[in-house]
Design an enzyme around this catalytic site. Structure first.
Site, PDB file in Angstrom:
ATOM      1  N   LYS A 205       3.953   8.499  12.639  1.00 38.50           N
ATOM      2  CA  LYS A 205       4.022   7.402  12.632  1.00 38.50           C
ATOM      3  C   LYS A 205       5.548   6.966  13.176  1.00 38.50           C
ATOM      4  O   LYS A 205       5.582   6.388  14.427  1.00 38.50           O
ATOM      5  CB  LYS A 205       3.746   6.450  11.527  1.00 38.50           C
ATOM      6  CG  LYS A 205       3.885   4.891  11.719  1.00 38.50           C
ATOM      7  CD  LYS A 205       4.113   4.057  10.388  1.00 38.50           C
ATOM      8  CE  LYS A 205       5.529   4.329   9.969  1.00 38.50           C
ATOM      9  NZ  LYS A 205       5.753   3.292   8.707  1.00 38.50           N
TER      10      LYS A 205
ATOM     11  N   ASP B 265       0.630   2.120  11.409  1.00 35.55           N
ATOM     12  CA  ASP B 265       0.995   1.584   9.933  1.00 35.55           C
ATOM     13  C   ASP B 265      -0.045   1.008   9.244  1.00 35.55           C
ATOM     14  O   ASP B 265      -1.063   1.053   9.457  1.00 35.55           O
ATOM     15  CB  ASP B 265       2.205   0.945  10.375  1.00 35.55           C
ATOM     16  CG  ASP B 265       1.862  -0.743  10.778  1.00 35.55           C
ATOM     17  OD1 ASP B 265       0.792  -0.768  11.289  1.00 35.55           O
ATOM     18  OD2 ASP B 265       2.901  -1.386  10.890  1.00 35.55           O
TER      19      ASP B 265
END
Length: 413
Positions: free
Chosen positions: A276, A294
């Site tokens: 991420k 996320d």
């Protein structure tokens, strides 16, 4: 024999042998009367018998009715007498009867109330169904079917719907951007590491003083751990985060010449950096397309029924297949913007959602437009944004600095 005797003899002989003319007529008339009387007697007798029988029947019926009436009156009198005696001898029986009557009355009232309640509930249910039908009318047929889960959606249909959602979000959030303040790849990398388990707003309020003191990887790698921890304390988990920042800064200094690498494979080798974080840096500092999976992104793509996966890597792979690579980075920003402002986790503002007709989960949140409007956040709700230095096209107000930190940052610079 004398003449007188002869005359008698002649008269007597005529009487025995021939009746006199007057006597014959009388006898004939008497015979006719007797015959007529004899003929009339049976008819009169029959009539008399019939009259007698009718009178007898009427008399019997009258007597029977009178007897029945007397018997009924006697029974009624006996029952009343027995009731009076029972009432006089057993007061408890009378009380019990009264209670039974009262219970029956109460039961009737309860039944009436239940019936009224059922009717009211039915009315409310009907009203809710009507409202639901009205809301459903604003949605398209395919979205309604998917919400009901009638049949699995094809990959082609998902891709088409994902493209439509992306286009609709692009019109609403034309100003979508990474909500972390940064001026170079190193600052974005540090800010992204700090953003774990906290808000971008709190990170943006913390990094001015941090970057003022440690502007390069070399500076941060040489930082005193306790001083670094104190600077990043507002973001939470400051000890583990300080350890990651010291480690990645040292790796950048030692392995990459003080610069941030531009590939996923190299970035994920740095302490505290996962996929991420790597895609945030690549997409926004190097222009390399990538999805930022996320909490908000994963929650919304599942709510939109674009995937059922919960693992971030699997979510990334499935959404990659639905959209062109050129849209990955901006689709991430738009989705995250929408999740933070409108499509909240616990109570989404469905009634104020600009893509409600495309959402198969419409109705999970507040559908009343006025109530939903009160749930909007940041610039959508007339509040400051998360960045202290937002882009020029941002339609909202900048976020305020952390109290006491703006002066410290200015002094350090």
């Amino acid at each position: 024999m004398s003449e007188h005797q002869a005359a008698r003899s002649t008269t007597t002989g005529r009487t025995a042998k021939e009746p006199a003319p007057g006597a014959t007529a009388a006898r004939t008339a008497g015979s006719k009367k007797a015959a007529a009387a004899k003929k009339a007697t049976p008819e009169k007798a029959a009539a008399k018998r019939a009259a007698t029988q009718t009178a007898s029947t009427k008399s019997a019926a009258t007597k029977k009715a009178a007897t029945a009436k007397k018997a009924t009156a006697a029974k009624k009198a006996t029952a009343e007498k027995a009731g009076k005696k029972t009432a006089e001898k057993s007061p408890a029986t009378k009380t019990t009867a009264a209670k039974t009557t009262a219970k029956k009355a109460t039961a009737k009232k309860t039944t009436a109330k239940k019936a009224a309640g059922t009717k009211t509930a039915a009315t409310k249910t009907a009203a809710k169904k009507t409202a639901a039908k009205g809301a459903a009318g604003a949605k398209k047929a395919t979205a309604a079917k998917q919400a009901a889960g009638t049949k699995p959606e094809s990959q082609e249909s998902k891709a088409e719907r994902a493209a439509r959602i992306n286009d609709a979000l692009a019109e609403v959030y034309y100003y979508a951007h990474p909500e972390l303040d940064f001026e170079n790849p190193f600052e974005l990398l540090v800010a992204t590491v700090l953003s774990a388990q906290t808000t971008d707003l709190r990170v943006n309020q913390t990094t001015p003083a941090l970057f003022a003191k440690y502007p390069t990887p070399e500076d941060m790698a040489a930082a005193d751990p306790e001083e670094l921890e104190e600077l990043i304390r507002p973001t939470g988990f400051f000890r583990s985060k300080a350890k990651s920042l010291l480690g990645l800064s040292a790796a950048l200094r030692d392995d990459f010449g003080g610069t941030v690498p531009g590939t996923v494979e190299e970035l994920v080798k740095l302490p505290g950096v996962g996929r991420k974080t790597a895609f945030v840096v690549l997409g926004n500092a190097f222009g390399v397309p990538g999805l930022t999976v996320d909490t908000h992104f994963g929650r919304l793509v599942r709510r939109w029924k674009l995937t059922e996966q919960t693992d971030a890597v699997k979510v990334e792979q499935e959404i990659d297949d639905l959209l062109p690579e050129s849209e990955w980075t901006m689709f991430s920003h738009r989705t995250i913007f929408h999740g933070r402002r409108i499509c909240h986790s616990r109570k989404p503002a469905c009634g104020a959602c600009p893509i409600a007709e495309l959402c198969p989960s419409y109705g999970e949140g507040e559908t009343d437009p006025e109530k939903a409007k009160k749930l909007l956040k940041y610039e959508m709700g007339g509040q400051p944004g998360q960045r202290l230095k937002p882009p020029a096209d941002y339609p909202g107000r900048p976020a305020p600095p952390l109290p006491g930190r703006d002066q410290a940052a200015g002094a350090a610079r």
